[in-house]
Design a protein around this motif. Structure first.
Motif, PDB file in Angstrom:
ATOM      1  N   ASN A 228       1.150  -1.257   0.207  1.00 24.04           N
ATOM      2  CA  ASN A 228       0.171  -0.020   0.105  1.00 24.04           C
ATOM      3  C   ASN A 228       0.815   1.192  -0.295  1.00 24.04           C
ATOM      4  OD1 ASN A 228      -2.497  -1.224   0.487  1.00 24.04           O
ATOM      5  ND2 ASN A 228      -1.839  -1.723   2.062  1.00 24.04           N
ATOM      6  N   VAL A 229       2.185   1.178  -0.735  1.00 24.40           N
ATOM      7  CA  VAL A 229       2.624   2.649  -0.817  1.00 24.40           C
ATOM      8  C   VAL A 229       2.321   3.532  -1.792  1.00 24.40           C
ATOM      9  CG1 VAL A 229       4.843   3.982  -1.032  1.00 24.40           C
ATOM     10  CG2 VAL A 229       4.663   1.431   0.062  1.00 24.40           C
ATOM     11  N   SER A 230       1.952   3.879  -1.788  1.00 25.19           N
ATOM     12  CA  SER A 230       1.600   5.186  -2.730  1.00 25.19           C
ATOM     13  C   SER A 230       2.042   6.513  -3.043  1.00 25.19           C
ATOM     14  CB  SER A 230       0.012   6.137  -2.084  1.00 25.19           C
ATOM     15  OG  SER A 230       0.395   6.961  -0.571  1.00 25.19           O
ATOM     16  N   PHE A 231       1.600   7.155  -4.312  1.00 23.55           N
ATOM     17  CA  PHE A 231       2.149   8.291  -4.678  1.00 23.55           C
ATOM     18  C   PHE A 231       2.396   9.350  -3.726  1.00 23.55           C
ATOM     19  CE2 PHE A 231       3.320  12.053  -7.704  1.00 23.55           C
ATOM     20  CZ  PHE A 231       4.402  11.804  -8.680  1.00 23.55           C
ATOM     21  N   THR A 232       1.339   9.507  -2.864  1.00 20.23           N
ATOM     22  CA  THR A 232       1.832  10.651  -1.510  1.00 20.23           C
ATOM     23  C   THR A 232       2.348  10.557  -0.367  1.00 20.23           C
ATOM     24  OG1 THR A 232      -1.000  10.174  -2.258  1.00 20.23           O
ATOM     25  CG2 THR A 232      -0.201  11.468  -0.251  1.00 20.23           C
ATOM     26  N   ASP A 233       2.940   8.937  -0.325  1.00 20.40           N
ATOM     27  CA  ASP A 233       3.769   9.124   0.200  1.00 20.40           C
ATOM     28  C   ASP A 233       5.219   9.608  -0.036  1.00 20.40           C
ATOM     29  OD1 ASP A 233       2.451   7.397   1.905  1.00 20.40           O
ATOM     30  OD2 ASP A 233       2.470   5.524   0.575  1.00 20.40           O
ATOM     31  N   LEU A 234       5.709   9.391  -1.725  1.00 17.59           N
ATOM     32  CA  LEU A 234       6.301   9.963  -2.320  1.00 17.59           C
ATOM     33  C   LEU A 234       5.959  11.053  -1.881  1.00 17.59           C
ATOM     34  CD1 LEU A 234       9.029   9.547  -4.214  1.00 17.59           C
ATOM     35  CD2 LEU A 234       7.430   9.640  -6.513  1.00 17.59           C
ATOM     36  N   LYS A 235       5.485  12.030  -2.458  1.00 15.08           N
ATOM     37  CA  LYS A 235       5.031  13.569  -2.153  1.00 15.08           C
ATOM     38  C   LYS A 235       5.816  13.909  -1.516  1.00 15.08           C
ATOM     39  CE  LYS A 235       2.094  16.922  -3.376  1.00 15.08           C
ATOM     40  NZ  LYS A 235       0.866  17.551  -3.828  1.00 15.08           N
ATOM     41  N   GLN A 236       5.192  13.518  -0.309  1.00 13.82           N
ATOM     42  CA  GLN A 236       5.343  13.695   1.219  1.00 13.82           C
ATOM     43  C   GLN A 236       6.859  14.100   1.838  1.00 13.82           C
ATOM     44  OE1 GLN A 236       3.060  15.549   3.132  1.00 13.82           O
ATOM     45  NE2 GLN A 236       4.700  15.647   4.392  1.00 13.82           N
ATOM     46  N   VAL A 237       7.444  12.931   1.538  1.00 15.40           N
ATOM     47  CA  VAL A 237       9.435  12.649   1.716  1.00 15.40           C
ATOM     48  C   VAL A 237       9.343  13.123   0.834  1.00 15.40           C
ATOM     49  CG1 VAL A 237      10.816  10.985   1.008  1.00 15.40           C
ATOM     50  CG2 VAL A 237       8.839  10.124   2.370  1.00 15.40           C
ATOM     51  N   LEU A 238       9.674  13.735  -0.329  1.00 15.99           N
ATOM     52  CA  LEU A 238      10.064  14.319  -0.764  1.00 15.99           C
ATOM     53  C   LEU A 238       9.813  16.401  -0.616  1.00 15.99           C
ATOM     54  CD1 LEU A 238       9.834  13.116  -5.138  1.00 15.99           C
ATOM     55  CD2 LEU A 238      11.435  12.801  -2.816  1.00 15.99           C
ATOM     56  N   LEU A 239       8.885  16.537   0.122  1.00 13.64           N
ATOM     57  CA  LEU A 239       8.410  17.956   0.380  1.00 13.64           C
ATOM     58  C   LEU A 239       9.731  17.910   1.333  1.00 13.64           C
ATOM     59  CD1 LEU A 239       7.278  19.940   0.563  1.00 13.64           C
ATOM     60  CD2 LEU A 239       5.564  19.383   1.703  1.00 13.64           C
ATOM     61  N   SER A 240       9.499  17.299   2.454  1.00 17.62           N
ATOM     62  CA  SER A 240      10.126  16.980   3.681  1.00 17.62           C
ATOM     63  C   SER A 240      11.354  17.410   3.482  1.00 17.62           C
ATOM     64  CB  SER A 240      10.340  15.611   4.383  1.00 17.62           C
ATOM     65  OG  SER A 240       8.317  15.902   5.372  1.00 17.62           O
ATOM     66  N   PHE A 241      12.128  16.169   2.441  1.00 17.19           N
ATOM     67  CA  PHE A 241      13.364  16.822   2.153  1.00 17.19           C
ATOM     68  C   PHE A 241      14.033  17.606   1.655  1.00 17.19           C
ATOM     69  CE2 PHE A 241      16.179  16.914  -1.789  1.00 17.19           C
ATOM     70  CZ  PHE A 241      17.760  16.541  -0.735  1.00 17.19           C
ATOM     71  N   ALA A 242      13.120  18.447   0.677  1.00 15.65           N
ATOM     72  CA  ALA A 242      13.234  19.966   0.202  1.00 15.65           C
ATOM     73  C   ALA A 242      13.518  20.887   1.322  1.00 15.65           C
ATOM     74  CB  ALA A 242      11.983  20.115  -0.930  1.00 15.65           C
ATOM     75  N   ARG A 243      12.681  21.019   1.995  1.00 13.06           N
ATOM     76  CA  ARG A 243      12.601  21.922   3.944  1.00 13.06           C
ATOM     77  C   ARG A 243      13.422  21.619   4.077  1.00 13.06           C
ATOM     78  NH1 ARG A 243       5.687  22.255   4.336  1.00 13.06           N
ATOM     79  NH2 ARG A 243       5.273  23.632   1.451  1.00 13.06           N
ATOM     80  N   GLU A 244      14.263  20.452   4.236  1.00 16.63           N
ATOM     81  CA  GLU A 244      15.297  20.045   5.719  1.00 16.63           C
ATOM     82  C   GLU A 244      16.715  21.240   4.074  1.00 16.63           C
ATOM     83  OE1 GLU A 244      15.974  19.189   7.962  1.00 16.63           O
ATOM     84  OE2 GLU A 244      14.020  18.014   8.791  1.00 16.63           O
ATOM     85  N   MET A 245      16.208  20.635   3.472  1.00 18.52           N
ATOM     86  CA  MET A 245      17.867  20.914   2.020  1.00 18.52           C
ATOM     87  C   MET A 245      17.961  22.339   2.172  1.00 18.52           C
ATOM     88  SD  MET A 245      20.753  18.946   1.440  1.00 18.52           S
ATOM     89  CE  MET A 245      22.142  19.141   0.886  1.00 18.52           C
ATOM     90  N   PHE A 246      16.217  22.679   1.201  1.00 13.03           N
ATOM     91  CA  PHE A 246      16.849  23.942   1.068  1.00 13.03           C
ATOM     92  C   PHE A 246      15.820  25.854   2.290  1.00 13.03           C
ATOM     93  CE2 PHE A 246      16.771  21.071  -2.464  1.00 13.03           C
ATOM     94  CZ  PHE A 246      18.599  21.727  -2.819  1.00 13.03           C
ATOM     95  N   GLY A 247      15.321  25.091   2.979  1.00 11.41           N
ATOM     96  CA  GLY A 247      14.313  25.173   3.558  1.00 11.41           C
ATOM     97  C   GLY A 247      12.810  25.414   4.357  1.00 11.41           C
ATOM     98  N   PRO A 248      12.344  25.718   5.150  1.00 11.75           N
ATOM     99  CA  PRO A 248      11.200  25.317   5.205  1.00 11.75           C
ATOM    100  C   PRO A 248      10.020  26.445   5.009  1.00 11.75           C
ATOM    101  CG  PRO A 248      12.205  27.556   7.536  1.00 11.75           C
ATOM    102  CD  PRO A 248      13.085  26.861   6.479  1.00 11.75           C
ATOM    103  N   ASP A 249      10.529  27.379   4.081  1.00 11.48           N
ATOM    104  CA  ASP A 249       9.341  28.034   3.124  1.00 11.48           C
ATOM    105  C   ASP A 249       9.620  27.061   1.385  1.00 11.48           C
ATOM    106  OD1 ASP A 249       8.847  29.667   4.872  1.00 11.48           O
ATOM    107  OD2 ASP A 249      10.241  31.164   4.696  1.00 11.48           O
ATOM    108  N   THR A 250      10.476  26.426   1.321  1.00 12.55           N
ATOM    109  CA  THR A 250      10.716  25.751  -0.025  1.00 12.55           C
ATOM    110  C   THR A 250       8.888  25.301  -0.332  1.00 12.55           C
ATOM    111  OG1 THR A 250      12.824  25.523   0.035  1.00 12.55           O
ATOM    112  CG2 THR A 250      12.047  24.168  -1.226  1.00 12.55           C
ATOM    113  N   ASP A 251       8.873  25.081  -1.561  1.00 14.77           N
ATOM    114  CA  ASP A 251       7.323  24.428  -2.707  1.00 14.77           C
ATOM    115  C   ASP A 251       8.083  23.735  -2.950  1.00 14.77           C
ATOM    116  OD1 ASP A 251       5.429  26.182  -0.887  1.00 14.77           O
ATOM    117  OD2 ASP A 251       5.284  27.230  -1.686  1.00 14.77           O
ATOM    118  N   ILE A 252       7.609  22.879  -3.769  1.00 22.04           N
ATOM    119  CA  ILE A 252       7.633  21.469  -4.830  1.00 22.04           C
ATOM    120  C   ILE A 252       7.259  21.352  -5.711  1.00 22.04           C
ATOM    121  CG2 ILE A 252       8.525  20.511  -3.371  1.00 22.04           C
ATOM    122  CD1 ILE A 252       7.052  17.755  -3.061  1.00 22.04           C
TER     123      ILE A 252
END
Length: 352
Positions: A228-252
């Protein structure tokens, strides 16, 4: 007898030692001065019988010569030691050699690994010299895919009749994912445990070296497979990564794309952290900057690796370390990462 005293003194002189110049001067006075031991023996020489004078005289000369040489040797050793002591500056830092700094690619790679490790991903590694099976076949590349051509891939050994015998420098770290998947299932296609790995490593492609491309570079790929792994899981992981890497205001944002090993596939952009999404020369006035590719693992890949695609699903993503380093540090020429110019590397000392 005088001859016996000379023999004893010869043995004594051979073992002379001194800690400093003062000790050496004391030895010189004791043995070689006008009132020293050897001078006293010279005075006693007048009382030696005529038939023994030649033997005793030779021994006395030998004693004086040996004593002089030994004292001169001790003096030279002492001067050398004092010279070394003067060269040692005890006020200096205990690290006389300047410490180096981590390479910018190492800094960025470690930061990426740290972020995903905190999300539960574990490190996985594999060989850089790989076979066609794990690089292409199990990753759902068609037999006539352009990546299999020598114009795109460095082949070590290549068979025109049997692609399974092709040995090459891996063109992506997806081969590590293939090896992890084939080792994490039972005979009936069941996973022995959920797969959640991150695969950093160097990859090679047959490209001309320019300021924007290189024949080798570094990737970090991630893979998560479970029920039951979904595309939503992927999106959330990548959003968390982007905000950790580039700042909390980062959008994807995710744009549809194509990769042989994922379906559906997407390219991920982040909002430009220089202009805040308003548009600038860095983001080509779009407000977005591309950083990675991702998607849901194609069922064919799961089946090729022995995992039942009717039970399990998963997602994968991959990014270039040089790309992320360029975004963070705005390095205009990729070649600078591999030329080992110390002036360039010293700019990253504060980032360690």
């Amino acid at each position: 007898m005088l001859l016996d005293k000379i023999d004893e003194l010869l043995k004594e002189v051979q073992n002379l030692s001194a800690q400093n110049a003062e000790d050496i001067e004391h030895l010189r006075i004791k043995y070689l001065s006008k009132k020293g031991i050897i001078s006293d023996m010279m005075n006693d020489f007048r009382n030696v019988a005529a038939d023994e004078k030649k033997t005793v005289g030779m021994k006395l000369n030998e004693l004086k010569k040996l004593t002089t040489e030994r004292i001169n040797q001790l003096r030279a050793e002492c001067e050398t030691q004092e010279s070394n002591d003067e060269a040692l500056d005890l006020t200096r830092t205990p690290y006389p050699i300047p410490l180096g700094s981590r390479h910018p690619l190492t800094i960025v790679r470690n930061e990426i690994i740290d972020i995903f490790s905190r999300m539960g991903f574990v490190l996985a590694d594999g060989p850089e010299v790989e076979d066609d099976l794990h690089v292409f076949t199990k990753m759902n590349f068609a037999a006539d895919h352009p990546a299999r051509d020598m114009q795109d891939t460095f082949f070590v050994e290549q068979s025109a009749s049997d692609v399974t015998k092709n040995i090459l420098l891996r063109s992506h770290t997806s081969s590590v994912q293939a090896r992890v998947m084939e080792n994490m299932h039972t005979k009936d296609g069941k996973l022995t445990a959920p797969i959640r790995v991150i695969c950093p490593g160097r990859v090679y492609r047959n490209e001309a070296i320019t300021s924007r491309a290189h024949c080798f570079f570094h990737q970090v790929e991630g893979l998560y497979i479970d029920k039951n792994v979904s595309f939503t899981d992927l999106k959330q992981v990548l959003l968390s990564f982007a905000r950790e890497m580039f700042g909390p205001d980062t959008d994807i944002r995710l744009r549809p794309s194509y990769f042989p090993f994922t379906e559906p596939s997407a390219e991920m952009d982040i909002s430009c952290f220089i202009c805040g999404g308003d548009g600038c020369s860095f983001c080509k006035h779009t407000g977005w900057v591309e950083i990675l590719g991702c998607g849901m693992v194609d069922p064919n890949v799961l089946e090729q690796c022995g995992i039942d695609s009717k039970i399990y699903s998963g997602y994968a993503f991959g990014m270039g370390v040089e790309r992320i380093a360029n975004l963070k540090y705005r390095v205009s020429d990729l070649r600078m990462f591999s030329e080992n110019d110390t002036r360039f590397l010293k700019e990253f000392e504060a980032a360690n």
